[in-house]
Design a protein around this motif. Structure first.
Motif, short mmCIF file in Angstrom:
data_model
loop_
_atom_site.label_atom_id
_atom_site.label_comp_id
_atom_site.label_asym_id
_atom_site.label_seq_id
_atom_site.Cartn_x
_atom_site.Cartn_y
_atom_site.Cartn_z
N PRO A 105 33.05 71.04 66.23
CA PRO A 105 31.90 71.58 66.96
C PRO A 105 31.25 70.56 67.89
O PRO A 105 30.65 70.93 68.90
CB PRO A 105 30.96 72.02 65.85
CG PRO A 105 31.81 72.16 64.64
CD PRO A 105 32.91 71.17 64.77
N ASP A 106 31.33 69.27 67.53
CA ASP A 106 30.68 68.24 68.33
C ASP A 106 31.61 67.62 69.37
O ASP A 106 31.21 66.68 70.07
CB ASP A 106 30.13 67.14 67.41
CG ASP A 106 29.08 67.67 66.44
OD1 ASP A 106 28.35 68.60 66.82
OD2 ASP A 106 29.03 67.15 65.31
N SER A 107 32.83 68.11 69.48
CA SER A 107 33.74 67.58 70.49
C SER A 107 33.23 67.92 71.88
O SER A 107 32.58 68.95 72.08
CB SER A 107 35.14 68.16 70.30
OG SER A 107 35.69 67.77 69.05
N PRO A 108 33.50 67.06 72.86
CA PRO A 108 33.01 67.31 74.22
C PRO A 108 33.53 68.64 74.77
O PRO A 108 34.67 69.04 74.49
CB PRO A 108 33.56 66.12 75.03
CG PRO A 108 33.90 65.08 74.02
CD PRO A 108 34.27 65.80 72.76
N ASP A 109 32.69 69.32 75.57
CA ASP A 109 33.12 70.57 76.18
C ASP A 109 34.36 70.38 77.04
O ASP A 109 35.17 71.29 77.18
CB ASP A 109 31.99 71.16 77.03
CG ASP A 109 30.97 71.91 76.18
OD1 ASP A 109 31.23 72.12 74.98
OD2 ASP A 109 29.91 72.29 76.72
N GLU A 110 34.51 69.19 77.62
CA GLU A 110 35.68 68.95 78.46
C GLU A 110 36.97 69.06 77.65
O GLU A 110 37.98 69.58 78.13
CB GLU A 110 35.58 67.57 79.11
CG GLU A 110 36.70 67.28 80.11
CD GLU A 110 36.81 68.33 81.20
OE1 GLU A 110 37.95 68.67 81.59
OE2 GLU A 110 35.76 68.82 81.67
N ASP A 111 36.94 68.58 76.41
CA ASP A 111 38.12 68.72 75.56
C ASP A 111 38.37 70.19 75.21
O ASP A 111 39.52 70.63 75.17
CB ASP A 111 37.94 67.90 74.27
CG ASP A 111 38.12 66.41 74.51
OD1 ASP A 111 38.63 66.03 75.57
OD2 ASP A 111 37.73 65.63 73.61
N TRP A 112 37.30 70.93 74.95
CA TRP A 112 37.48 72.35 74.65
C TRP A 112 38.00 73.10 75.88
O TRP A 112 38.84 74.00 75.75
CB TRP A 112 36.17 72.97 74.18
CG TRP A 112 35.89 72.71 72.73
CD1 TRP A 112 34.98 71.85 72.21
CD2 TRP A 112 36.56 73.31 71.62
NE1 TRP A 112 35.02 71.88 70.83
CE2 TRP A 112 35.98 72.78 70.44
CE3 TRP A 112 37.57 74.25 71.49
CZ2 TRP A 112 36.39 73.15 69.16
CZ3 TRP A 112 37.98 74.64 70.21
CH2 TRP A 112 37.40 74.09 69.07
N ARG A 113 37.51 72.75 77.08
CA ARG A 113 38.03 73.40 78.29
C ARG A 113 39.51 73.11 78.46
O ARG A 113 40.30 73.99 78.83
CB ARG A 113 37.24 72.94 79.51
CG ARG A 113 35.90 73.63 79.69
CD ARG A 113 35.29 73.34 81.05
NE ARG A 113 34.83 71.96 81.14
CZ ARG A 113 33.60 71.56 80.86
NH1 ARG A 113 32.70 72.45 80.44
NH2 ARG A 113 33.25 70.30 80.96
N THR A 114 39.89 71.87 78.17
CA THR A 114 41.31 71.51 78.28
C THR A 114 42.15 72.32 77.30
O THR A 114 43.20 72.86 77.66
CB THR A 114 41.51 70.00 78.04
OG1 THR A 114 40.80 69.26 79.04
CG2 THR A 114 42.99 69.63 78.10
N LEU A 115 41.69 72.42 76.07
CA LEU A 115 42.46 73.17 75.08
C LEU A 115 42.56 74.64 75.46
O LEU A 115 43.63 75.25 75.35
CB LEU A 115 41.84 73.02 73.69
CG LEU A 115 42.56 73.79 72.57
CD1 LEU A 115 44.02 73.40 72.47
CD2 LEU A 115 41.85 73.58 71.23
N CYS A 116 41.45 75.24 75.90
CA CYS A 116 41.50 76.65 76.31
C CYS A 116 42.49 76.84 77.45
O CYS A 116 43.24 77.83 77.47
CB CYS A 116 40.12 77.13 76.72
SG CYS A 116 38.95 77.27 75.34
N ARG A 117 42.50 75.92 78.39
CA ARG A 117 43.44 76.03 79.51
C ARG A 117 44.88 75.89 79.04
O ARG A 117 45.76 76.63 79.47
CB ARG A 117 43.11 74.96 80.56
CG ARG A 117 44.08 74.91 81.74
CD ARG A 117 43.55 74.05 82.85
NE ARG A 117 43.14 72.72 82.41
CZ ARG A 117 43.98 71.71 82.19
NH1 ARG A 117 45.28 71.88 82.37
NH2 ARG A 117 43.53 70.54 81.80
N LEU A 118 45.13 74.95 78.12
CA LEU A 118 46.49 74.76 77.61
C LEU A 118 46.94 75.94 76.76
O LEU A 118 48.14 76.15 76.58
CB LEU A 118 46.56 73.46 76.80
CG LEU A 118 46.33 72.17 77.60
CD1 LEU A 118 46.26 70.97 76.68
CD2 LEU A 118 47.40 71.97 78.66
#
Length: 663
Positions: free
Chosen positions: A340-353
């Motif tokens: 939950p505390d991971s940066p949004d940029e990492d979550w955006r990358t995972l969603c894109r992948l």
């Protein structure tokens, strides 16, 4: 007789029922077969002409992921500015989806919710809009998604009528012309606007010159009825007009003026009295007795409805493509490393992948870049913490083991297990001590129907390729047995097959009715076909069949349950010679279960080892019930392009039996 004629009652003119049509164009710069250098041409040839139609007074819905909007902003910020002006002027409505076009029923619910909320962040930042209506990604639906869309701020969804209605013969056919309400797995509701496959294909055919204007207008006008109705005129890609993505070798050449013909078609409908509306306005139209029904869109035979014809099913993004199994597995590994505390940029990358566009007709060039990015992303994340084992040290008696020429009998205080050495350690019987087995094998002829007269097994693997004999692990083996560190039993064997060896290890828990299986496929080539494993065949006399149901998560928090009594279900049935499977269960929390309210069988898979999906088969023949579930690691369709050679692949799953409240 009166000489005065009575005054006649004035005749009121009969009101003509209204047909309201809406057009919703899906924009996707991540389209699988479009190279990155083609994106400026897509914006110029497809996206600007779309806005020209809205400028000309045709109300349009426009849907895009947050990622597509970011790409457009980088390439052509004026397009974003034009869309904002049209939205403010009320000539266009923006419809949301998510940050990336990821398949919700294949992702853990936390990733689904992140994808939805990150998409809304982009919509606010670039367009200053907060859409209430969303188009379900790839029209891949599950009841578990409803509360997540609501939590993300959406109040209505667009979903395909045809695939849902095909599995609900009890539905009134008039409901397809009226807004409804979809029920979520948790009982929540969300407003629903239908899309229509045939209607959007008709507009495409008009634009491509396959039908003339009169034929198109007559088709749409033919949907008028005795009461007000709503028809989705278009709910598909914008990139197929004045451009060709290059997905199929059979694609026709672009004909001049395809967007012009789209505009002519919509204007001709308005001239015939069809009311053209924005999607949000269409949602408010055609209210009445046929509208507002609470509907469960999914069904036991179709747990994840999709768009168009049956070939567009869950396996398209789960177990086909160039190597869907591998990339989905890596995405699950990355998901476990995030929090939950991971940066949004990492979550955006995972969603894109996790985007569907990397899993279908992706070009070789983009595939190579995608795999490199996925590997690099995973390498820089912290190593995921291993899931804590729930097993405790055994305190009971040592498991009892007996062997004969063919079978191994292992008995613990909570389990009686029989393994078949002639059939690759298939499970012949599994149950509680001193009780009838719940799962195992069915002997040849045990089901009194020629279609099911073969031997059926539990815990086996089957590969089927076009025009080739089946390849299975049902071969003689010489197993090795040892004591496990927890006091349980470990049984292992190497099974030779025509495709290469399969290494199989079974761990029998000392204190729970559970068998863990660890498979390694040392097959250099996986090729085209289907690979199904972990078959679980029910002993029907051990279950209360009228109460039998299967359950799994399909991208939601809530377990979705599907009653089987009275339903013929075969999710793994082939659609055609080209399409090996017609449906699937997402198993996004790694669980597929069968139970009758008393006895339960749980099949759990480690999705970070292999992101398999689930299949279920259930039928009643001559008073006998045949029911089984299994995992799918590979399926075949027109997107399948094997990425050869293949490294060894590992699949880990577990089978557990017990009472419903204890299992």
């Amino acid at each position: 007789m009166s000489l005065v004629e009575p005054l006649s009652r004035p005749v009121r003119p009969r009101r003509t029922a209204t047909l309201t049509g809406y057009a919703l164009f899906h924009l996707n710069l991540m389209f699988s077969s479009i190279e990155e250098e083609q994106r400026p041409a897509v914006i110029a040839r497809c996206y600007h002409p779309l806005l020209d139609l809205a400028d000309a007074g045709i109300p349009l819905g426009i849907e895009a992921t947050g990622l597509t909007l970011e790409l457009i902003e980088d390439i052509d910020p004026e397009w974003i500015a034009r869309l904002k002006r049209l939205i403010v002027a009320g000539r266009a409505e923006f419809v949301g989806s998510g940050y990336a076009q990821a398949i919700g029923p294949l992702m853990p619910w936390q990733a689904v919710l992140k994808n939805l909320t990150l998409g809304r962040d982009v919509y606010r930042r670039l367009l200053d809009v907060d859409p209430a209506l969303a188009l379900v990604n790839e029209q891949a639906w599950s009841g578990g998604l409803v509360p997540l869309y609501r939590e993300a701020g959406y109040r209505a969804l667009v979903m395909d009528w045809d695939d849902c209605a095909a599995h609900h013969p009890e539905w009134n056919r008039h409901w397809r012309y009226h807004p409804q309400r979809a029920l979520g797995a948790d009982g929540s509701r969300i407003d629903l606007l239908w899309s229509n496959t045939i209607a959007f294909q008709k507009l495409q055919r008009l634009a491509h010159g396959d039908i003339d204007l009169d034929a198109y207008v007559d088709f749409v006008a033919g949907h008028r009825g005795p009461v007000d109705r709503v028809l989705a005129l278009y709910t598909n890609d914008a990139e197929c007009f004045d451009f060709r993505p290059g997905r199929f070798a059979t694609e026709e050449q672009v004909t001049i003026g395809e967007w012009r013909r789209v505009g002519e078609g919509l204007k001709a409908l308005a001239a015939r009295g069809v009311v053209l509306a924005l999607p949000g306005d269409a949602l408010k139209a055609a209210q009445g007795g046929n509208a507002g029904n609470d509907l469960v869109l999914e069904a036991p035979s179709n747990p994840v409805p999709v768009k168009k014809q049956p070939k567009y099913n869950l396996t398209r993004w789960a177990s086909s493509g160039r190597d869907d199994l591998a990339v989905n597995t890596l995405c699950h590994q990355a998901f476990r490393a995030l929090g939950p505390d991971s940066p949004d940029e990492d979550w955006r990358t995972l969603c894109r992948l996790w985007s569907s566009d990397f899993r279908t007709h992706i070009t070789g060039k983009r595939w190579t870049a995608f795999r490199a990015e996925l590997d690099a992303f995973l390498a820089r994340l912290p190593a995921p913490q291993p899931r804590k084992a729930t097993r405790i040290a055994a305190t009971g008696p040592t498991p009892a083991i007996e062997q004969d020429v063919r079978h191994i009998l292992i008995e613990t205080p909570s389990l009686r297990l029989v393994l078949d050495k002639r059939r690759g350690l298939a499970i012949a019987a599994m149950g509680r001590p001193n009780e009838r087995p719940l799962i195992g094998g069915l002997a040849h002829g045990e089901i009194d129907d020629i279609a099911l007269s073969a031997d059926w097994y539990t815990g086996n693997c089957v590969f089927e390729g076009p025009g080739e004999p089946k390849v299975t692990d049902l071969e003689r083996c010489a197993p090795l047995m040892a004591s496990g560190p927890d006091g349980g039993i470990v049984v292992s064997a190497r099974i030779e097959t025509p495709l290469g060896p399969i290494e199989k290890t079974l761990r029998i828990a000392p204190d729970a009715p559970r068998v863990e299986t660890d498979l390694t496929f040392r097959w250099p080539h996986w090729g085209k076909g289907s690979l199904r494993l972990a078959h679980v065949t029910l002993k029907s006399d051990a279950f209360d069949l009228p109460n039998l149901a299967y359950a799994a998560h399909n991208g939601g928090r809530d377990l979705e349950r599907f009653a089987l009594w009275g339903h013929a279900v075969d999710l793994g049935a082939a659609v055609s010679f080209l399409i090996s499977c017609r449906a699937g269960v997402g198993m996004t929390e790694g669980l597929l279960a069968l139970d009758d309210g008393v006895n339960a069988v749980r099949l759990t898979a480690d999705l970070a080892s292999a992101a398999v999906i689930g299949l279920v088969e259930h039928r009643t023949l001559h008073g006998q019930t045949f029911c089984r579930m299994m995992l799918s690691a590979l399926e075949m369709d027109e997107t399948r392009r094997p990425d050869l050679p293949s490294p060894p692949r590992r699949v880990r799953y577990a089978l557990e039996i017990g009472r419903v409240n204890a299992c």
